[in-house]
Design a protein around this motif. Structure first.
Motif, PDB file in Angstrom:
ATOM      1  N   PHE B 416       0.830  -1.208   0.000  1.00  0.00           N
ATOM      2  CA  PHE B 416       0.000   0.000   0.000  1.00  0.00           C
ATOM      3  C   PHE B 416       0.861   1.253   0.000  1.00  0.00           C
ATOM      4  N   GLU B 417       2.025   1.157   0.598  1.00  0.00           N
ATOM      5  CA  GLU B 417       2.839   2.356   0.724  1.00  0.00           C
ATOM      6  C   GLU B 417       3.461   2.781  -0.590  1.00  0.00           C
ATOM      7  N   ARG B 420      -0.210   2.204  -4.051  1.00  0.00           N
ATOM      8  CA  ARG B 420      -1.453   2.413  -3.347  1.00  0.00           C
ATOM      9  C   ARG B 420      -2.671   1.866  -4.073  1.00  0.00           C
ATOM     10  N   VAL B 424      -5.258  -1.335  -3.351  1.00  0.00           N
ATOM     11  CA  VAL B 424      -6.678  -1.202  -3.042  1.00  0.00           C
ATOM     12  C   VAL B 424      -7.492  -2.149  -3.917  1.00  0.00           C
ATOM     13  N   PRO B 511       7.387   4.323   9.123  1.00  0.00           N
ATOM     14  CA  PRO B 511       6.735   5.604   8.821  1.00  0.00           C
ATOM     15  C   PRO B 511       5.989   6.178  10.022  1.00  0.00           C
ATOM     16  N   VAL B 512       6.498   5.939  11.214  1.00  0.00           N
ATOM     17  CA  VAL B 512       5.794   6.470  12.379  1.00  0.00           C
ATOM     18  C   VAL B 512       5.772   7.982  12.305  1.00  0.00           C
ATOM     19  N   GLY B 513       4.612   8.515  12.431  1.00  0.00           N
ATOM     20  CA  GLY B 513       4.511   9.962  12.461  1.00  0.00           C
ATOM     21  C   GLY B 513       4.519  10.588  11.087  1.00  0.00           C
ATOM     22  N   ALA B 514       4.932   9.844  10.103  1.00  0.00           N
ATOM     23  CA  ALA B 514       4.929  10.426   8.762  1.00  0.00           C
ATOM     24  C   ALA B 514       3.530  10.316   8.192  1.00  0.00           C
ATOM     25  N   ASP B 515       3.131  11.314   7.498  1.00  0.00           N
ATOM     26  CA  ASP B 515       1.795  11.283   6.919  1.00  0.00           C
ATOM     27  C   ASP B 515       1.892  11.288   5.417  1.00  0.00           C
ATOM     28  N   HIS B 516       1.511  10.158   4.847  1.00  0.00           N
ATOM     29  CA  HIS B 516       1.594  10.056   3.396  1.00  0.00           C
ATOM     30  C   HIS B 516       0.284  10.400   2.742  1.00  0.00           C
ATOM     31  N   GLY B 517      -0.697  10.646   3.590  1.00  0.00           N
ATOM     32  CA  GLY B 517      -2.036  10.732   3.018  1.00  0.00           C
ATOM     33  C   GLY B 517      -2.398  12.117   2.548  1.00  0.00           C
ATOM     34  N   GLY B 520      -5.207  13.039  -1.637  1.00  0.00           N
ATOM     35  CA  GLY B 520      -6.600  12.797  -1.988  1.00  0.00           C
ATOM     36  C   GLY B 520      -7.055  11.375  -1.829  1.00  0.00           C
ATOM     37  N   GLU B 521      -7.070  10.907  -0.616  1.00  0.00           N
ATOM     38  CA  GLU B 521      -7.522   9.542  -0.373  1.00  0.00           C
ATOM     39  C   GLU B 521      -8.939   9.545   0.144  1.00  0.00           C
ATOM     40  N   GLY B 522      -9.577  10.655   0.056  1.00  0.00           N
ATOM     41  CA  GLY B 522     -10.812  10.844   0.776  1.00  0.00           C
ATOM     42  C   GLY B 522     -11.944   9.898   0.459  1.00  0.00           C
ATOM     43  N   GLY B 523     -12.542  10.047  -0.647  1.00  0.00           N
ATOM     44  CA  GLY B 523     -13.821   9.407  -0.899  1.00  0.00           C
ATOM     45  C   GLY B 523     -13.743   7.893  -1.044  1.00  0.00           C
TER      46      GLY B 523
ATOM     47  N   ALA C 194      -0.186   6.151   7.379  1.00  0.00           N
ATOM     48  CA  ALA C 194      -0.232   7.500   7.933  1.00  0.00           C
ATOM     49  C   ALA C 194       0.368   7.569   9.328  1.00  0.00           C
ATOM     50  N   ALA C 195       0.060   6.593  10.144  1.00  0.00           N
ATOM     51  CA  ALA C 195       0.480   6.688  11.535  1.00  0.00           C
ATOM     52  C   ALA C 195       1.594   5.705  11.871  1.00  0.00           C
ATOM     53  N   ARG C 211      -1.500  14.540  13.695  1.00  0.00           N
ATOM     54  CA  ARG C 211      -0.441  14.015  12.835  1.00  0.00           C
ATOM     55  C   ARG C 211      -1.019  13.306  11.618  1.00  0.00           C
ATOM     56  N   VAL C 215      -7.493  14.653   5.161  1.00  0.00           N
ATOM     57  CA  VAL C 215      -7.909  13.816   4.039  1.00  0.00           C
ATOM     58  C   VAL C 215      -7.669  12.355   4.358  1.00  0.00           C
ATOM     59  N   THR C 216      -6.528  12.072   4.978  1.00  0.00           N
ATOM     60  CA  THR C 216      -6.244  10.687   5.344  1.00  0.00           C
ATOM     61  C   THR C 216      -7.215  10.206   6.400  1.00  0.00           C
TER      62      THR C 216
END
Lengths: 181, 524, 637, 501, 106
Positions: B416-417, B420, B424, B511-517, B520-523, C194-195, C211, C215-216
């Protein structure tokens, strides 16, 4: 003069060759072959290959063609071949096209090879300069000199011919004649 | 950093060579024994396969968990003219595949009897074992190819000689298709060695030497990679090169199917890791979108095709196509989790699908049919058998707590990283897996048994013991995969490091604390 | 005591193993007794943990117990561990509590079934899985339980697997749930990406600390909601739940009313901080889906004739209420309603089971009636459940439903209106059910007559004590359950205080809104609505005034299920078959075609190999000419 | 006129010792067979085998001698003395030695006990030997004819069998036809360069300034030479005779044709192309490239639909010829094509003789039970024979752990070294198609049941040959090092290296 | 320049040889009697001989003539063997032509 000889000999050779191809009776074909062989012999002479011309007449025309005729008579196959029909479709067309193509290609090659080597037609031929038997001597020296190994091989070749005929002509052991047909 | 082998007590004993040679010796012995004494034949076969299995398990226990390099390395000059050596080694990536091979063979030898010509059958089986072992252990390209290719012969004869009605067709297809792929790989292998000569300094087919020392120009590397990839993709089999598999699986005898699904297909996926990614990291990353796409298509396609099968064995075969898609997905995602998951999935798929084929084989033994339509209501007459089937099936579906989940989940979460959207889509495969297996289960096991099925014999003690071993592995691995993962991971990380060093690729790490999102992963 | 939380799932697991190994030898009823005891022991431990937590301050009310490292790879560390905190213990309490009662009930209900012990095997496994789900320290352990309950639900729905419909229903439940599982898996992937963790604590902290990008967070929340939709039977994935009634009734009570189906609500509550961090419209989506589901299912329930189907649709509807609460930020209300619903819906299901049992497996309400006379205990308890669900004060359902409506009003008045209509319908169809089953004429004689000789044997009868005892206990809970959270003052918000550490910061604050200020008005309106629904129903079904409104469209569930089946069985199947055929004809066809092409080519070439020496010579000549041409071109050009 | 200076050339007999050994054996066989038939009756095979061993041993000694001496020529440049010739001669000797026992059993079945077939085999071997060492186009031609004439006779030698006769005539007519082209090629090359000696041709081509205009003649000559040798190696499109002749000829003869015959022709081709015509590599390479591709594919594809095992093996031999041509193509780049081609031929020689030996056994007394159905159920009737044949077939398919794989690997290796990737891949794909035919034979043997339980009799000598072939196949498959090392030592006499005019 | 003064150069002979050779080739393709086909091969060999002699003269080198000598030997041996094969076949089937011998095919 040279041109006249050439033209006559060439005509002989070509007529003979066409005869071989076109005469339906194998005997006639063999006789046409003789014509070609003579024509070629003349051309040999014209180019100073006297020894070869002699061998051509003696061996080729004298022995080989006779052998052909002998076989034709032996087998009684002197019936004419029907040249009107060609069982293989488009074989003749193909042959004609290929023959023409080959003549064309080879002629083109000869004609484009415009170096002195090919054009040196009237040039000096050492074989005929000195003496009547010069050609013979040269051939002999060549055969027994640098080509002696090849000459020795011909002996093996003749053994093959002799033994081969024996193999082919030996009577089939009687009794178990199963595999034929 | 090539590890010279972990410290182990019997360091002088050539463990890995023994793994290859013991089955060969067994095969020869079996071939030489008289057919009139079948018990000796069986005993000899069993002895050599058990010995091999024992050695592999011993090796597992002696394996140094923290060592990421190759262990138990055995290296001898062989064909000096071409720089080819007998170079065997095992690391976390191959370890469990070797052990699986070592364990699977004695099980099928014990568990499945051929209907005729037992001697020949056993001999071929042992040759097959040697070939598979060799493929997993080879650290020399030539050697790998040799074993990779030689495996075809025993498998060909096993399918052709002891298979079902269309066995010759299936065996021939299997043989030619795989060989077709190998044709490219052979050229690729040679080209690799020849082109690497400039960097290495001499002609060698040694995997480690080439991978560590040689660098290929981008376009060269890509061509080379593709030549390997064709062969490996056929073997995996990756969509759309998979159609030999259903035929081979369906027609193969039970043991053949078990081995084929259990270890043989893994030659392909293993090859992608060991040779694709390791030798040509740049090219592998370049080809990543293609292979991810094919893998995902394979997952969906295999599952959909499996759903509509009318032959139980064929259904399981198509499920393999889907499952192996996950492995390829993980391989090309190149993250620690995905790769570890891929390796784990190779082993786990081998266990669960192997067990499924075993069970389907038992059904065939009893009913002489594999047609789903002919089977009905078996759970009512053979509940234990049905329960065993259910557990194995749930493992195949990927229910957590069973081994099938471990690899699949790690592959997906890891992929997924870096991949993506592919992931899915691939994850929908878990829905389809439930669909085709449960539907088949319903048709075969549920309902009121008709006359033909009401005499279905309950599982016997021998069968039960056999399946029990599989279920034990399924449960243990599913609940406590750590011992497996911690042996796989160091080697996988080393591979990723290699890729990073070579290509500048950066694998997502901790990836602790990193935000890859943020894209536009919303809907939904 | 809280560190012994692992014992909670351990007991049912032990029960499962014991029944697995000795189930047949134990036989009936010992296997059931043992399974019940195990679940009860689990309940006892849970109470102990609860008391322990209760004795702590709010900040310390959580305890993580890690058993072992489960999936440690690289940055991913997933432990097999449990989290005991107010939320999980609340869940565990009613899971084990109601679970024990239902186990007990099942001993009676399953009497005489040849697979008696196997039933308890599954039941124990289910309780174990459910406890893993609620007690899980991270998403993955929850997922383990999540899938485990799914599998058990599958086993239990298709418990009578020789019946085709049961087998199909089981499969349908599993596969539909898997659609939701897909969402949950994607949510986990997103969460990890993300986390970097799957643990609730880590995830919620990350969300809380900002954090996780909005959106995520939206993605995670909605994907979790997809999972919840599957498990908690929301639109559009609810279709499996009505079919799940194929299972034995205790199963329907335990799994498809009280526990499993609420796990979606639990999950959303568990990850409340994530939703709080998401875009506001995410919550609206959830609330809307919940409200629509509630209304939709209620309309269907109006026209059902199967006693269990009514309850099933009612369950879907009530779950919709819970999601309305979640979407409105009313987590406490959601949990509150979940608990009360567990009480009264389990009660109703068990009651219906008792009826079915007493009626010898008759489920059609049109063949019931006047059963209060022959089954007094059942009837009494069922009526309690009815009053609770209909929203009649002071029964439990009234308080929890009202709490939800209050928040809904504050959040979105349109949704509130939907909720009110649903409440009206609920009162209406539940009244209809009670009347059809327990009042009016006894229509079951017809059936007995049909079967002629066995008339006596088919006389309805009251159930044994094992079955009625749970009914009575649940009835009691349904009456007093509302006391958990009373709206009278801040201090009577017991549940809110208890859950405070979990939902802190995520709960919507409605203080100062019009709804909050006028909550008594709304409360009064709710009473009126309930009364209106009951009155209308009584009018129609008891007094016979007016014709019953039971359109076929509603009886068929708006034909939604049929439409889905038609799509799956029609075009869906065609597409699948098309792909399978493409695989065989095109993909494999290409392979076999290559083989055929080689053969065909060989056939063509073979014609050249015709045995005629002159043809061979011609071929040679062609080759010669070709070579000569090539070389001539090379030579001249 | 003065007396013509004639200096007889120096003749170092050791340079042609193989020929002398075989010539002596030939004379002995013929004379003793004719004069005192009782002496040698039934022992011709032994004598022939001994002569083959003698040649092999002598050549082995020469091999090590050549390690210290520079390569060169003998007999007025007519014969090249180099390891290339030595290796090729050894292969021919091996072929003769392996075929002799098979022929013995075969003739015994035909009740044929005369010395003549043996004499023909010996002359064929001599012809082949002459070809591999010939450093002069005329000598090459004579060797070719010696070999060919012997083979024509041998092909037709089963006179009870009409198919044998047909094979003989077809082979003869087409062989004569292609010889004429070859000869014409010699003439044109002679015309363009003034010599038939390879060394001289090479040196003349090096100073190609004076030949600028004769390109066309030279190139057409090269083309015709390729036709002649292409016919001998059965390169497509000059291959059409191969299946018919291989099928019709007595099986041991076919074995010899496919082994020694091919080795000789390929050796000659390699020597001709890489020494005399090295300078013109850019001209002939594409032709060899195309021939290789066509040959591999046509051979493989046509094999697919055959139903006669001999014919299948014939087409497979066409395909194998394509593989060797891949090596020849590689040799044009100076890659190790030379050694890999020769190694391939050596390995293939053993394989093909072993295979045809099996066919001889199965074919029965009349030598015509060679259809695929005759092999049905062989594994049940003669498991060892079937297993042996399987090994040989797998080796032909290029399965690892057999010599066939080593052979293919070597050739592909040299093609890759020459950067002929397309050719390498195409050849491998062709090999896959060819594999189908080996599988078909194996299917027949292993997976189908026999119509009748008649087990073919395996004569002892033939059985021994098969065993040796199988053992060699497996041994080389596992331990190929020595063979490859030897192959790498192969060198050709090149005029550049020899300071000679 | 009169016609008589024109000396035919080597090219003339070579072209003639080429034509002869091609006629031989065509003959082999179109004739069915094996004996005549064989004669056509002889024609081709003669054409080659003519070329050899012409080249020999052009180069002033006797080697070409020696080659012709060897070719003649070969031709003789070939004739012996070839006629042997033909005789052995046609003794039984006198009417046989090349097209009849097509059992081996496919």
């Amino acid at each position: 003069m040279e041109l006249f000889v050439f033209v006559c000999a060439a005509a002989m050779a070509l007529v003979g060759a066409l005869g071989v191809v076109s005469r339906s009776n194998p005997v006639h074909a063999a006789l046409s072959l003789v014509l070609t062989l003579f024509g070629v012999a003349v051309l040999f002479v014209q180019q100073g290959a006297h020894f070869l011309a002699a061998v051509q007449v003696i061996v080729y025309a004298g022995a080989i063609v006779v052998l052909f005729l002998f076989v034709i008579m032996l087998l009684g196959v002197d019936r004419a071949e029907n040249l009107q029909v060609e069982p293989l479709a488009s074989q003749r067309l193909l042959a004609a096209v290929m023959g023409t193509a080959m003549v064309g290609l080879l002629t083109a090659a000869v004609l484009t090879s415009d170096s002195a080597v090919v054009r040196s037609g009237g040039g000096l031929n050492p074989a005929t300069v000195d003496s009547p038997d010069a050609n013979l001597r040269q051939v002999a020296a060549s055969i027994f000199g640098e080509n002696v190994f090849a000459f020795e091989i011909t002996s093996v070749l003749l053994v093959v011919a002799v033994v081969g005929t024996v193999v082919l002509a030996r009577r089939i052991p009687a009794g178990r004649d199963g595999g034929a047909e | 950093m090539i590890a010279a082998g972990a410290a182990h007590s019997l360091s002088s004993f050539p463990v890995l060579s023994a793994l290859v040679l013991v089955p060969v010796a067994g095969a020869l012995l079996v071939a030489l024994l008289s057919e009139r004494r079948p018990e000796f034949v069986k005993l000899a076969a069993l002895a050599s396969s058990v010995a091999t299995g024992g050695i592999s398990v011993w090796m597992l226990s002696a394996f140094d968990t923290h060592e990421s390099g190759y262990q138990f390395v055995s290296r001898h000059g062989w064909i000096d003219a071409w720089g080819i050596s007998w170079h065997l080694g095992v690391d976390g990536i191959s370890l469990f595949l070797v052990v699986l091979t070592g364990v699977l063979f004695p099980l099928v030898i014990v568990g499945v009897d051929p209907h005729h010509d037992e001697k020949r059958y056993l001999a071929w089986l042992l040759v097959l074992e040697a070939g598979v072992m060799g493929s997993f252990l080879s650290l020399d390209l030539f050697l790998f190819f040799l074993f990779f290719e030689i495996v075809l012969v025993p498998m060909y004869f096993l399918i052709g000689g002891w298979g079902y009605d269309r066995r010759v067709y299936a065996a021939t297809k299997f043989f030619l298709y795989t060989m077709f792929g190998s044709a490219f790989m052979l050229v690729g292998i040679i080209a690799t060695a020849v082109l690497a000569r400039r960097d290495v300094g001499y002609l060698t087919f040694d995997l480690v030497q080439i991978a560590e020392k040689a660098g290929f120009a981008a376009s060269t590397g890509r061509w080379l990679f593709l030549s390997f990839a064709v062969a490996l993709a056929v073997k995996v089999p990756l969509f759309p090169l998979h159609t030999w598999l259903p035929d081979a699986h369906t027609q193969a005898p039970t043991a053949g199917s078990v081995i084929l699904a259990g270890v043989l297909l893994k030659l392909g996926t293993y090859g992608f890791l060991r040779f694709g990614l390791y030798l040509f990291p740049e090219a592998a990353l370049w080809a990543k979108p293609l292979f991810l796409t094919l893998a995902v298509i394979g997952i969906i396609w295999g599952a959909v095709a499996a759903t509509m099968q009318t032959d139980l064995k064929r259904l399981v075969a198509y499920s393999s196509v889907a499952h192996l898609g996950f492995i390829v997905l993980g391989t090309f995602a190149v993250t620690s989790q995905a790769l570890t998951g891929s390796v784990a999935q190779m082993v786990n798929h081998g266990v669960s699908t192997g067990a499924l084929f075993l069970l389907v084989g038992m059904i065939y033994e009893r009913r002489h049919t594999r047609a789903i339509a002919e089977l009905r209501g078996i759970q009512a007459v053979a509940p234990v058998f049905a329960a065993a089937f259910m557990v194995v099936m749930l493992s195949s579906i990927g229910v957590p707590g069973l081994n099938g989940f471990v690899g699949e989940f790690l592959v997906l979460i890891g992929s997924f990283e870096t991949a993506r959207w592919w992931t899915v889509v691939a994850a929908t495969g878990v829905i389809l897996a439930a669909l085709y297996l449960l539907w088949a289960y319903q048709r075969v096991f549920h309902g009121e048994p008709d006359d033909a099925n009401s005499g279905f014999r309950e599982i016997t003690a021998r069968e039960g013991a056999l399946v029990g071993v599989f279920i034990a592995i399924i449960l243990f691995t599913g609940l406590y995969p750590k011992p497996m993962l911690e042996r796989i991971e160091p080697s996988v990380d080393r591979l990723i490091e290699h890729v990073q060093k070579r290509t500048g690729y950066v694998a997502p790490d901790h990836p602790v604390g990193a935000d890859h999102g943020s894209d536009g992963e919303g809907g939904d | 005591m809280a560190e012994l939380v692992w014992l909670v799932p351990a007991f049912p697991l032990a029960g499962f193993l014991l029944v697995l190994l000795f189930g047949r030898r134990l036989g009936e009823p010992l296997a059931g007794v043992m399974a019940t005891l195990m679940t009860a022991s689990s309940f006892v431990v849970t109470v102990g943990v609860y008391l322990d937590l209760l004795s702590r301050t709010a900040e310390e009310r959580h305890e993580s117990v890690i058993l072992f490292s489960w999936l440690p790879v690289g940055g991913l560390h997933v432990d097999m561990g449990f989290l005991a905190d107010p939320l999980s213990i609340t869940m565990a309490l009613f899971v084990t509590g109601i679970g024990s009662l239902i186990h007990l009930y099942a001993i009676g209900y399953m009497h005489g079934d040849p697979k008696f012990s196997k039933f308890f095997l599954y039941l124990n496994l289910f309780v174990f899985s459910m406890l893993m789900l609620v007690l899980g320290e991270n998403l993955l352990v929850t997922f383990l339980g999540w899938e485990g309950v799914g599998a058990c639900s599958y086993f239990l729905i298709s418990f009578w697997h020789t019946r085709g419909s049961a087998a199909t229903a089981g499969k349908k439940a599993f596969v539909t749930n898997r659609v939701g599982d897909w969402g949950m898996m994607v949510a986990m992937f997103l969460a990890f990406a993300a986390a970097g963790t799957l643990s609730y604590e880590g995830l919620n902290h990350a969300a809380h600390d900002g954090r996780i990008a909005a959106v995520t967070a939206t993605g995670i929340a909605l994907m979790l909601f997809v999972g919840a939709c599957g498990k908690s039977a929301q639109l559009p994935l609810y279709i499996w739940l009505p079919d799940a009634m194929e299972g034995p009734t205790p199963v329907s009570a335990l799994i498809h009313a009280a526990t499993m189906v609420t796990s979606g609500v639990f999950l959303m509550t568990r990850t409340a901080p994530v939703l709080a961090e998401a875009y506001p419209w995410a919550a609206d989506v959830i609330a809307t889906v919940g409200a629509l589901t509630a209304l939709f299912a209620a309309t269907i329930a109006v026209a059902q004739t199967d006693i269990k189907k009514v309850l099933a649709y009612s369950t879907v509807s009530q779950l919709g209420f819970m999601f309305l609460a979640v979407g409105s930020g009313a987590y406490v209300a959601a949990v509150f309603h979940m608990v009360t619903h567990a009480f009264f819906k389990a009660l109703l299901f068990l009651g219906s089971g008792s009826v079915i049992h007493g009626m010898h497996h008759e489920q059609d309400m049109r063949r019931m009636g006047a059963l209060r006379k022959v089954m007094p205990v059942t009837a009494f308890t069922f009526i309690v459940g009815w009053l609770a669900i209909a929203g009649v004060p002071p029964f439990a359902g009234f308080w929890s439903k009202d709490e939800i409506l209050l928040y809904a009003f504050a959040n979105n008045r349109a949704l509130y209106a939907v909720g009110v209509v649903t409440a009206l319908l609920t009162a209406y169809y539940m009244t209809r059910q009670v009347i059809m089953v327990f009042f009016g004429d006894a229509r079951w004689h017809d059936r007995a007559e049909e079967h002629g000789a066995h008339g006596d044997a088919h006389e309805p009868h009251e159930s044994p004590w094992m079955m009625t005892l749970p009914l009575v206990v649940l009835a009691g809970l349904s009456i007093v359950g509302g006391a958990l959270q009373l709206p009278f003052s801040k201090s009577t918000h017991f549940l809110e205080h208890w859950l405070e550490p979990v939902i802190h910061g995520s709960e919507a604050d409605i203080a100062g809104t019009w709804a909050h200020d006028n909550k008594w008005l709304l409360l009064g309106l709710a009473v009126v609505v309930a009364a209106a629904g009951i009155a209308a129903s009584v009018n129609v079904y008891a007094r016979g005034k007016g014709t019953p409104v039971e359109p076929a469209l509603l009886a068929a569930g708006w034909r939604y299920d049929a439409a889905v089946s038609a799509v799956v069985g029609g075009p869906g199947r065609k597409v699948f078959q098309g792909i399978a055929d493409t695989d065989a004809r095109v993909v494999d066809g290409a392979v076999n075609g290559t083989g055929s092409a080689v053969r065909a080519l060989a056939g063509v070439l073979r014609r050249g190999q015709n045995g005629f020496v002159r043809s061979y010579a011609a071929l040679v000549t062609v080759g010669v000419v070709a070579l000569l041409a090539w070389f001539l071109v090379r030579g001249v050009l | 006129m003065g007396p013509l200076a004639f200096t007889p050339p120096a003749v170092e007999f050791t340079d042609v010792l193989p020929l002398l050994i075989w010539l002596g054996t030939l004379c002995a066989v013929l004379l003793l067979g004719a004069l005192v038939p009782a002496v040698l009756r039934g022992r011709y095979a032994l004598v022939t085998f001994a002569s083959a061993v003698a040649v092999a041993v002598q050549q082995a000694m020469k091999w090590s001698d050549l390690g210290s001496e520079p390569t060169g020529t003998a007999l007025s440049d007519a014969v090249a003395v180099d390891r290339f010739a030595v290796l090729a001669t050894m292969v021919i000797a091996v072929a003769l030695g392996l075929v002799a026992p098979v022929l013995h059993d075969h003739l015994a079945r035909r009740d044929s006990d005369g010395p003549e077939p043996w004499a023909m085999f010996l002359t064929a071997a001599m012809g082949a030997q002459i070809m591999v060492s010939a450093n002069d186009l005329l000598v090459l031609f004579l060797g070719l004819e010696t070999l060919s004439l012997s083979l024509y006779v041998l092909a037709a030698s089963n006179r009870r069998n009409a198919r044998s006769q047909e094979a003989g005539l077809k082979y003869f007519i087409l062989g004569g036809f292609s010889s004429a082209f070859f000869l014409y090629g010699i003439a044109l090359v002679y015309g363009a360069t003034g010599s038939t000696n390879l060394t001289t041709v090479a040196t003349r081509l090096q100073g190609s300034v004076s030949l600028a205009g004769d390109d066309a003649l030279l190139l057409l000559g090269i083309g015709l030479l390729l036709v002649g040798l292409g016919f001998k190696v059965s390169a497509v499109p000059f291959h059409a005779w191969t299946p018919d002749v291989y099928q019709g000829a007595p099986s041991p003869v076919t074995a010899f044709m496919a082994s020694a015959g091919k080795v000789a022709a390929f050796a000659a081709l390699l020597r001709l192309l890489t020494t005399a015509l090295e300078r013109r590599a850019d001209d002939w390479r594409p032709v060899v490239w195309a021939l290789a591709l066509l040959t591999v594919f046509v051979g493989s594809v046509m094999a697919v639909v055959q139903t006669d095992v001999k014919r299948m093996l014939a087409f497979s031999s066409v395909s194998h010829a394509g593989f060797v041509l891949v090596g020849v193509e590689a040799a044009s780049h100076g890659a190790p094509g030379l050694s890999s081609s020769m190694t391939y031929l050596l390995i293939y020689t053993v394989l093909v003789i072993g295979s045809f030996s099996v066919v001889t056994v199965v074919a029965g007394d009349s030598d015509d039970a060679t259809s695929l159905s005759d092999f049905r159920g062989l594994a049940r009737r003669r498991p060892a024979l079937a297993l042996g044949f399987t090994v040989l077939l797998l080796a032909q398919a290029g399965m690892p752990a057999t010599s066939g794989f080593i052979a293919k690997f070597g050739v592909i290796n040299s093609a890759v070294e020459a950067h002929s990737y397309v050719l390498a891949v195409a050849a491998m794909v062709g090999a896959v198609i060819a594999a189908f035919l080996y599988l078909r034979i194996m299917v027949s043997m292993w997976l189908e049941d026999a119509d009748d339980g008649d087990a073919p009799r395996v004569p002892r000598a033939t059985g021994a040959v098969i065993a040796v072939a199988v053992a060699f196949t497996l041994f080389v498959g596992v331990f190929p090092g020595w063979l490859l090392d030897a192959g790498n030592l192969v060198d050709l006499f090149r005029p550049v290296a020899a300071p000679q005019g | 320049m009169t016609l008589a003064a024109i000396a035919p150069t080597a090219s003339w002979f070579l072209v003639l040889a080429a034509v002869l050779f091609s006629i031989g080739t065509v003959g082999l393709l179109v004739r069915r009697n094996p004996l005549v086909m064989f004669m056509c091969i002889e024609l081709m060999l003669n054409a080659v001989n003519l070329s050899f002699v012409s080249f020999a003269r052009a180069h002033g080198d006797i080697g070409g003539q020696t080659a012709v000598f060897f070719v003649m030997v070969v031709a003789a041996a070939e004739v012996v063997v070839g006629l042997g094969i033909i005789v052995s076949i046609m003794r039984r089937r006198t009417a046989a032509n090349a097209d009849d011998l097509s059992v081996l095919k496919g």
